[in-house]
Design a protein around this motif. Structure first.
Motif, PDB file in Angstrom:
ATOM      1  N   LEU A  92      20.566  28.893  -3.715  1.00 46.72           N
ATOM      2  CA  LEU A  92      21.800  28.357  -3.154  1.00 46.72           C
ATOM      3  C   LEU A  92      21.536  27.135  -2.289  1.00 46.72           C
ATOM      4  CD1 LEU A  92      24.861  28.889  -2.796  1.00 46.72           C
ATOM      5  CD2 LEU A  92      24.287  30.266  -0.817  1.00 46.72           C
ATOM      6  N   ILE A  93      22.174  26.030  -2.638  1.00 46.21           N
ATOM      7  CA  ILE A  93      22.188  24.839  -1.781  1.00 46.21           C
ATOM      8  C   ILE A  93      23.661  24.604  -1.468  1.00 46.21           C
ATOM      9  CG2 ILE A  93      21.618  22.385  -1.599  1.00 46.21           C
ATOM     10  CD1 ILE A  93      19.533  22.862  -3.862  1.00 46.21           C
ATOM     11  N   ARG A  94      24.046  24.942  -0.253  1.00 48.25           N
ATOM     12  CA  ARG A  94      25.481  24.917   0.049  1.00 48.25           C
ATOM     13  C   ARG A  94      26.075  23.522   0.113  1.00 48.25           C
ATOM     14  NH1 ARG A  94      27.712  29.776   1.372  1.00 48.25           N
ATOM     15  NH2 ARG A  94      26.192  31.314   2.069  1.00 48.25           N
ATOM     16  N   GLY A  95      25.271  22.538   0.511  1.00 52.10           N
ATOM     17  CA  GLY A  95      25.799  21.178   0.587  1.00 52.10           C
ATOM     18  C   GLY A  95      26.785  20.969   1.721  1.00 52.10           C
ATOM     19  N   GLN A  96      26.580  21.663   2.830  1.00 52.59           N
ATOM     20  CA  GLN A  96      27.448  21.419   3.992  1.00 52.59           C
ATOM     21  C   GLN A  96      27.180  20.043   4.593  1.00 52.59           C
ATOM     22  OE1 GLN A  96      26.712  24.965   6.304  1.00 52.59           O
ATOM     23  NE2 GLN A  96      28.326  26.099   5.250  1.00 52.59           N
ATOM     24  N   ASN A  97      25.971  19.523   4.377  1.00 49.32           N
ATOM     25  CA  ASN A  97      25.682  18.109   4.624  1.00 49.32           C
ATOM     26  C   ASN A  97      25.308  17.511   3.277  1.00 49.32           C
ATOM     27  OD1 ASN A  97      25.798  18.627   7.412  1.00 49.32           O
ATOM     28  ND2 ASN A  97      23.633  19.166   7.418  1.00 49.32           N
ATOM     29  N   LEU A  98      25.651  16.253   3.098  1.00 54.88           N
ATOM     30  CA  LEU A  98      25.347  15.592   1.833  1.00 54.88           C
ATOM     31  C   LEU A  98      24.698  14.242   2.108  1.00 54.88           C
ATOM     32  CD1 LEU A  98      28.811  16.173   0.084  1.00 54.88           C
ATOM     33  CD2 LEU A  98      26.720  17.480  -0.332  1.00 54.88           C
ATOM     34  N   ILE A  99      23.963  13.735   1.112  1.00 57.39           N
ATOM     35  CA  ILE A  99      23.535  12.334   1.151  1.00 57.39           C
ATOM     36  C   ILE A  99      24.359  11.648   0.067  1.00 57.39           C
ATOM     37  CG2 ILE A  99      21.671  10.716   0.676  1.00 57.39           C
ATOM     38  CD1 ILE A  99      19.718  12.556   1.904  1.00 57.39           C
ATOM     39  N   LYS A 100      25.124  10.639   0.472  1.00 48.89           N
ATOM     40  CA  LYS A 100      26.173  10.123  -0.412  1.00 48.89           C
ATOM     41  C   LYS A 100      27.022  11.337  -0.820  1.00 48.89           C
ATOM     42  CE  LYS A 100      24.735   5.806  -0.412  1.00 48.89           C
ATOM     43  NZ  LYS A 100      25.533   4.659   0.023  1.00 48.89           N
ATOM     44  N   ASP A 101      27.076  11.658  -2.110  1.00 49.02           N
ATOM     45  CA  ASP A 101      27.859  12.840  -2.491  1.00 49.02           C
ATOM     46  C   ASP A 101      26.974  13.979  -2.968  1.00 49.02           C
ATOM     47  OD1 ASP A 101      30.377  11.820  -1.912  1.00 49.02           O
ATOM     48  OD2 ASP A 101      30.515  10.813  -3.845  1.00 49.02           O
ATOM     49  N   TYR A 102      25.684  13.912  -2.672  1.00 43.67           N
ATOM     50  CA  TYR A 102      24.757  14.842  -3.313  1.00 43.67           C
ATOM     51  C   TYR A 102      24.137  15.856  -2.363  1.00 43.67           C
ATOM     52  CZ  TYR A 102      25.239  11.500  -7.075  1.00 43.67           C
ATOM     53  OH  TYR A 102      25.755  10.692  -8.044  1.00 43.67           O
ATOM     54  N   SER A 103      24.002  17.082  -2.858  1.00 41.81           N
ATOM     55  CA  SER A 103      23.331  18.130  -2.074  1.00 41.81           C
ATOM     56  C   SER A 103      21.891  18.339  -2.548  1.00 41.81           C
ATOM     57  CB  SER A 103      24.100  19.441  -2.178  1.00 41.81           C
ATOM     58  OG  SER A 103      24.216  19.823  -3.532  1.00 41.81           O
ATOM     59  N   LEU A 104      21.576  17.868  -3.744  1.00 36.30           N
ATOM     60  CA  LEU A 104      20.206  17.930  -4.260  1.00 36.30           C
ATOM     61  C   LEU A 104      19.810  16.529  -4.694  1.00 36.30           C
ATOM     62  CD1 LEU A 104      17.654  19.421  -5.259  1.00 36.30           C
ATOM     63  CD2 LEU A 104      18.846  19.843  -7.412  1.00 36.30           C
ATOM     64  N   ILE A 105      18.791  16.003  -4.029  1.00 37.03           N
ATOM     65  CA  ILE A 105      18.354  14.639  -4.324  1.00 37.03           C
ATOM     66  C   ILE A 105      16.874  14.701  -4.680  1.00 37.03           C
ATOM     67  CG2 ILE A 105      18.101  12.266  -3.450  1.00 37.03           C
ATOM     68  CD1 ILE A 105      20.288  14.593  -1.493  1.00 37.03           C
ATOM     69  N   ILE A 106      16.567  14.249  -5.866  1.00 37.53           N
ATOM     70  CA  ILE A 106      15.183  14.212  -6.332  1.00 37.53           C
ATOM     71  C   ILE A 106      14.955  12.782  -6.770  1.00 37.53           C
ATOM     72  CG2 ILE A 106      13.547  15.101  -8.027  1.00 37.53           C
ATOM     73  CD1 ILE A 106      15.304  17.654  -8.155  1.00 37.53           C
ATOM     74  N   PHE A 107      14.143  12.044  -5.992  1.00 40.95           N
ATOM     75  CA  PHE A 107      14.062  10.605  -6.200  1.00 40.95           C
ATOM     76  C   PHE A 107      12.624  10.128  -6.093  1.00 40.95           C
ATOM     77  CE2 PHE A 107      14.718   6.199  -4.545  1.00 40.95           C
ATOM     78  CZ  PHE A 107      15.317   5.685  -5.683  1.00 40.95           C
ATOM     79  N   ASP A 108      12.212   9.358  -7.083  1.00 41.19           N
ATOM     80  CA  ASP A 108      10.861   8.793  -7.111  1.00 41.19           C
ATOM     81  C   ASP A 108       9.777   9.878  -7.033  1.00 41.19           C
ATOM     82  OD1 ASP A 108       8.843   6.955  -7.269  1.00 41.19           O
ATOM     83  OD2 ASP A 108       9.493   5.750  -5.562  1.00 41.19           O
ATOM     84  N   MET A 109       9.822  10.761  -8.003  1.00 41.39           N
ATOM     85  CA  MET A 109       8.866  11.884  -8.080  1.00 41.39           C
ATOM     86  C   MET A 109       8.086  11.700  -9.376  1.00 41.39           C
ATOM     87  SD  MET A 109       9.463  13.987  -5.507  1.00 41.39           S
ATOM     88  CE  MET A 109       9.019  15.611  -6.084  1.00 41.39           C
ATOM     89  N   PRO A 110       6.978  10.951  -9.315  1.00 40.63           N
ATOM     90  CA  PRO A 110       6.343  10.495 -10.552  1.00 40.63           C
ATOM     91  C   PRO A 110       5.758  11.586 -11.445  1.00 40.63           C
ATOM     92  CG  PRO A 110       5.030   9.923  -8.628  1.00 40.63           C
ATOM     93  CD  PRO A 110       6.343  10.419  -8.120  1.00 40.63           C
ATOM     94  N   HIS A 111       5.431  12.754 -10.898  1.00 39.32           N
ATOM     95  CA  HIS A 111       4.773  13.776 -11.718  1.00 39.32           C
ATOM     96  C   HIS A 111       5.644  14.998 -11.987  1.00 39.32           C
ATOM     97  CE1 HIS A 111       1.534  11.462  -9.647  1.00 39.32           C
ATOM     98  NE2 HIS A 111       1.115  11.371 -10.897  1.00 39.32           N
ATOM     99  N   LEU A 112       6.887  14.950 -11.563  1.00 39.91           N
ATOM    100  CA  LEU A 112       7.743  16.137 -11.692  1.00 39.91           C
ATOM    101  C   LEU A 112       8.111  16.416 -13.154  1.00 39.91           C
ATOM    102  CD1 LEU A 112       9.106  18.174  -9.748  1.00 39.91           C
ATOM    103  CD2 LEU A 112      11.200  16.877 -10.057  1.00 39.91           C
ATOM    104  N   LEU A 113       7.901  17.673 -13.553  1.00 33.19           N
ATOM    105  CA  LEU A 113       8.242  18.089 -14.917  1.00 33.19           C
ATOM    106  C   LEU A 113       9.379  19.097 -14.926  1.00 33.19           C
ATOM    107  CD1 LEU A 113       4.610  18.685 -16.231  1.00 33.19           C
ATOM    108  CD2 LEU A 113       6.072  16.694 -16.665  1.00 33.19           C
ATOM    109  N   GLN A 114       9.510  19.855 -13.833  1.00 39.05           N
ATOM    110  CA  GLN A 114      10.397  21.010 -13.858  1.00 39.05           C
ATOM    111  C   GLN A 114      11.092  21.161 -12.500  1.00 39.05           C
ATOM    112  OE1 GLN A 114       8.355  24.781 -13.524  1.00 39.05           O
ATOM    113  NE2 GLN A 114       9.440  25.504 -15.333  1.00 39.05           N
ATOM    114  N   VAL A 115      12.385  21.417 -12.524  1.00 38.91           N
ATOM    115  CA  VAL A 115      13.116  21.594 -11.272  1.00 38.91           C
ATOM    116  C   VAL A 115      13.127  23.057 -10.855  1.00 38.91           C
ATOM    117  CG1 VAL A 115      15.373  21.387 -10.132  1.00 38.91           C
ATOM    118  CG2 VAL A 115      14.496  19.522 -11.533  1.00 38.91           C
TER     119      VAL A 115
END
Ligand SMILES: *[C@@H]1O[C@H](CO)[C@@H](O)[C@H](O)[C@H]1NC(C)=O
Length: 125
Positions: A94-117
């Motif tokens: 659960l990510i409630r998103g009571q605070n957001l960045i822009k409109d997002y509660s899940l931000i995954i940015f510039d993660m060069p080796h990520l394969l799986q969330v």
């Protein structure tokens, strides 16, 4: 008698639920220790600028099965060699998103080796 049982149950629940404040894991994987025993983040969880990692295995010591929920947002930014967010937080559901960045509660940015969330292995065991 009954109230003692209820008190005991509440105490047990209290011990098992460690509620942690907004937490920032920055610069070194060692800072993941801040998340030890947290079952909830009352606030935001930021994991960022872990750019000095040399390999995927550096994350093996950091698995947080107790963490179930984040009330604000979850941010990942520039975490090198992390391949799986699900491995870090296998039971985060659960990510409630009571605070957001822009409109997002899940931000995954510039993660060069990520394969799986996320992984489902724990849920369907
Ligand atoms: C986490 O829990 C373990 C076992 O209950 C305890 O030994 C340890 O001190 C706790 N760590 C933190 C940071 O609360």
């Amino acid at each position: 008698m009954m109230s003692r049982i209820i008190l005991f149950m509440l105490l047990t629940l209290y011990v098992q639920c460690k509620i942690c404040p907004t937490t920032k894991i920055i610069n070194s994987v060692m800072n993941f220790k801040k998340l030890e025993n947290c079952s909830q983040i009352a606030g935001d969880l930021m994991i960022l600028l872990l750019e000095n990692t040399q390999s995927e295995s550096e994350f093996n010591d950091y698995v947080f099965p107790d963490l179930l929920a984040v009330s604000g947002y979850l941010l990942f930014f520039k975490v090198n060699h992390l391949t799986s967010i699900g491995q870090l937080f296998p039971n985060l559901h659960l990510i409630r998103g009571q605070n957001l960045i822009k409109d997002y509660s899940l931000i995954i940015f510039d993660m060069p080796h990520l394969l799986q969330v996320r992984t489902y292995s724990k849920l369907f065991r």
